[in-house]
Design a protein around this motif. Sequence first.
Motif, short mmCIF file in Angstrom:
data_model
loop_
_atom_site.label_atom_id
_atom_site.label_comp_id
_atom_site.label_asym_id
_atom_site.label_seq_id
_atom_site.Cartn_x
_atom_site.Cartn_y
_atom_site.Cartn_z
N GLN A 31 -2.36 12.23 -1.06
CA GLN A 31 -1.02 11.65 -0.93
C GLN A 31 -0.31 12.33 0.21
OE1 GLN A 31 1.62 11.98 -4.32
NE2 GLN A 31 2.94 10.33 -3.57
N THR A 32 -0.13 11.59 1.30
CA THR A 32 0.57 12.11 2.47
C THR A 32 1.83 11.30 2.78
OG1 THR A 32 -0.78 10.77 3.98
CG2 THR A 32 -1.58 12.98 3.46
N PHE A 33 2.03 10.21 2.05
CA PHE A 33 3.25 9.42 2.20
C PHE A 33 4.22 9.86 1.11
CE2 PHE A 33 5.85 5.55 1.71
CZ PHE A 33 6.24 5.37 3.03
N LEU A 34 5.34 10.44 1.50
CA LEU A 34 6.17 11.18 0.56
C LEU A 34 7.52 10.53 0.27
CD1 LEU A 34 5.45 14.74 2.03
CD2 LEU A 34 4.25 13.55 0.18
N TRP A 35 7.65 9.25 0.50
CA TRP A 35 8.91 8.59 0.19
C TRP A 35 9.09 8.46 -1.32
CZ3 TRP A 35 10.32 3.93 3.78
CH2 TRP A 35 10.25 4.34 5.12
N SER A 36 10.32 8.26 -1.73
CA SER A 36 10.61 7.98 -3.13
C SER A 36 10.62 6.47 -3.34
CB SER A 36 11.97 8.56 -3.52
OG SER A 36 13.01 7.89 -2.84
N GLY A 42 -0.32 7.70 -5.80
CA GLY A 42 -1.17 8.45 -4.88
C GLY A 42 -1.56 9.83 -5.35
N GLY A 43 -0.69 10.50 -6.10
CA GLY A 43 -1.00 11.86 -6.54
C GLY A 43 -1.73 11.93 -7.86
N ARG A 44 -2.08 10.78 -8.45
CA ARG A 44 -2.71 10.78 -9.77
C ARG A 44 -4.22 10.69 -9.74
NH1 ARG A 44 1.30 6.68 -13.16
NH2 ARG A 44 3.29 7.68 -12.57
N PRO A 78 0.82 -1.22 0.00
CA PRO A 78 0.00 0.00 0.00
C PRO A 78 0.84 1.27 0.00
CG PRO A 78 -0.88 -1.58 1.56
CD PRO A 78 0.44 -2.12 1.11
N TYR A 79 1.97 1.24 0.68
CA TYR A 79 2.83 2.43 0.72
C TYR A 79 3.57 2.62 -0.61
CZ TYR A 79 1.74 2.51 5.65
OH TYR A 79 1.07 2.59 6.84
N LEU A 80 3.93 1.51 -1.24
CA LEU A 80 4.53 1.61 -2.57
C LEU A 80 3.52 2.13 -3.58
CD1 LEU A 80 6.91 1.08 -4.46
CD2 LEU A 80 6.08 -1.27 -4.72
N ALA A 81 2.27 1.66 -3.47
CA ALA A 81 1.22 2.12 -4.39
C ALA A 81 0.97 3.62 -4.23
CB ALA A 81 -0.07 1.33 -4.15
N GLU A 82 0.94 4.12 -3.00
CA GLU A 82 0.73 5.55 -2.82
C GLU A 82 1.93 6.35 -3.32
OE1 GLU A 82 -0.20 8.72 0.77
OE2 GLU A 82 -1.05 6.71 0.83
N THR A 83 3.12 5.80 -3.14
CA THR A 83 4.30 6.50 -3.66
C THR A 83 4.24 6.64 -5.17
OG1 THR A 83 5.65 5.67 -1.83
CG2 THR A 83 6.82 6.40 -3.80
N LEU A 84 3.77 5.60 -5.85
CA LEU A 84 3.76 5.61 -7.31
C LEU A 84 2.52 6.27 -7.90
CD1 LEU A 84 5.07 1.97 -7.96
CD2 LEU A 84 6.36 4.10 -8.08
N ALA A 135 -16.31 5.79 1.98
CA ALA A 135 -16.78 6.27 0.67
C ALA A 135 -17.12 7.75 0.70
CB ALA A 135 -17.99 5.45 0.22
N ARG A 136 -17.42 8.30 1.86
CA ARG A 136 -17.83 9.70 1.97
C ARG A 136 -16.66 10.62 2.31
NH1 ARG A 136 -23.25 10.59 2.57
NH2 ARG A 136 -22.84 12.44 3.85
N ARG A 137 -15.50 10.06 2.53
CA ARG A 137 -14.37 10.88 2.93
C ARG A 137 -13.17 10.62 2.02
NH1 ARG A 137 -14.67 13.31 8.04
NH2 ARG A 137 -16.86 13.42 8.64
N LYS A 138 -12.44 11.65 1.74
CA LYS A 138 -11.22 11.53 0.96
C LYS A 138 -10.08 11.14 1.89
CE LYS A 138 -8.68 14.20 -2.53
NZ LYS A 138 -8.56 15.52 -3.18
N MET A 139 -9.30 10.13 1.47
CA MET A 139 -8.24 9.64 2.34
C MET A 139 -7.06 9.19 1.49
SD MET A 139 -9.48 5.85 3.54
CE MET A 139 -11.10 6.42 4.03
N PRO A 140 -5.90 9.00 2.10
CA PRO A 140 -4.74 8.50 1.36
C PRO A 140 -4.99 7.11 0.80
CG PRO A 140 -4.04 9.51 3.41
CD PRO A 140 -5.54 9.44 3.46
N LEU A 141 -4.37 6.84 -0.34
CA LEU A 141 -4.57 5.58 -1.03
C LEU A 141 -4.14 4.39 -0.17
CD1 LEU A 141 -5.30 4.06 -3.64
CD2 LEU A 141 -2.95 4.45 -4.43
#
Length: 562
Positions: A199-204, A191-193, A183-189, A273-279
């Motif tokens: 996107q709050t997980f900011l690792w490379s 999350g901002g799309r 899940p953290y790798l997916a948000e890194t790749l 479903a009603r709230r926006k959250m990190p991937l």
Amino acid sequence: MRTVYATLGLVFVLLMLNFGNGVNSDAWFLLNHGRYVASFGIPHVEPFTLHEGFHFVMQQWLFAWLLWQIYVHAGSWGLVAFSWAAGAAILFAYCRLQILVSAGNRKLACLLTGLFGLPICLLFASQRPQVASALIFLAEIYLFERYRARPTRALPLVFFALSALLVNLHAAMWPMMLVFLLPYLAETLFGGRFSWCEQTFLWSPRQLLVLLAAVFLGGFCGPYGSEAMVYTLHSYGYAEINQYVQEMYPLALHMSLLGICLLSMFVLTAVYARRKMPLRYLLLAVGTGLMALMAVRSVFLYLLFGTLPLGYVFRDWQEKQGSVRWRQACGQMLLLAVLILFVDGILLYMSPALEEPRRTLLYAALPLLFVAVLLAARDFRRRRCDTLRLEEGRRRLLIALLALFTLPLCICFTRPPDAVPLSLARGADILSTLGPAEDMRLYTEYVYGNYCEFRGYRCYIDARAEVFLPALNHQKNVLKEWEDVCSGRIDYHALQQTYRFTHFVVTEDDILYTYLALDPDYVLIWDSETDDAIPEDMKKAEKKLRIYAYRPAENSSAAPRD
């Protein structure tokens, strides 16, 4: 906040007093493992059963050794204390993680811990290695959330140590450490799309790959190397395991866990479903939810990590601040009341298992205690405007709520520390009078083999299902063979010729319980139904157990079959 923390701690203690005061049946083969490691070292050939030369991976060797040390120094009560300590550690780690996810909202974290952390402890805190793997996974997610902006230089070393610890404590769950990276790798790749997630997980990606390499390297730090890392791949997909190992069952309508999981899934789906959250949070909830539906053993992962996004969704929730202090106090008391009523509901659900006098007392006590709570609440409300008398009202309400919970527990608190069925313990004692354990070749059914092997007898099968599969033992499918015997597809005489059993320990669920009673080659040694040392109520509650000896020479009409 001290009141809330104290409430959670008190409810946990009372929960464990009533439901955590036992030894899990799997603890006996773990203790057997730990005793062997302490005496002879790490085995690579299976040493406890009748089967010779089975390749063996003791995937829980370190946990088993630690459990054995506790048992040697503190006995059965030490095992009970271990389950208490494990439950408290899981509760604390979950609360700390929710505090981090909810941006420091401690009251919300305590509320979520009460709603989800306490049921986790109630259902899964025991002498099993899953408590160790749960703590390691909580530490893994905590580190990700703690350093979500950027990792520290020491983090790969920490993950290396966690991976090495997990592969020795509970190798079957080691792949999940990699799964929780996804899940953290997916948000890194990605999350901002997407506009529907943050996107709050900011690792490379490079930083995550370094961590992935550290986890892989840690997996090799064990006596079995890569075998332990892929252990779980050899114990899934077998029909025999899916049929006999209850924790591998998918959730079904007859299971009490189904209501807990489905209700929480519906509620959480509506909230998420009603709230926006990190991937990553969405993937954690969906992934662990699917795992829970597929196998009961994954329910604890869903309750731990599928509920984690609630802390993020409601992180801005704050208790309404008004000029009247009694509303704040009522909020705290309401949390306590919800927790207490939830547990009292469980007590009522389980009360048919109690003896009749105690069940009557339980039903009679609860209405009276409810009345006491209502009177205390009314008194508390009348005193809300009097600041000096407010604390007195709060104390009275708190005492009433605690009484509502404590008295039923006192009525129900009857469990002994050892969870071995009395008929099984008596049967093992009878076997010890028949001769040395090393001279016996024992047939047992699936579950009871654990305790018999702990007592020193070499058995045909036990509850370590994967040990009896050809993918791990490199020889034969004993689990399938036992299933064929139980279903009548293999004649038990053929089984006797192959293994030359000297004694049979059979329960009423086993087909041999009926067949051996009609076969003159098998002599009845002991029957739990006729043993005066077993109380009548225990005979009704436990499985009927018989011990037979194979003695064809003593019967004139029978000739040796082997």
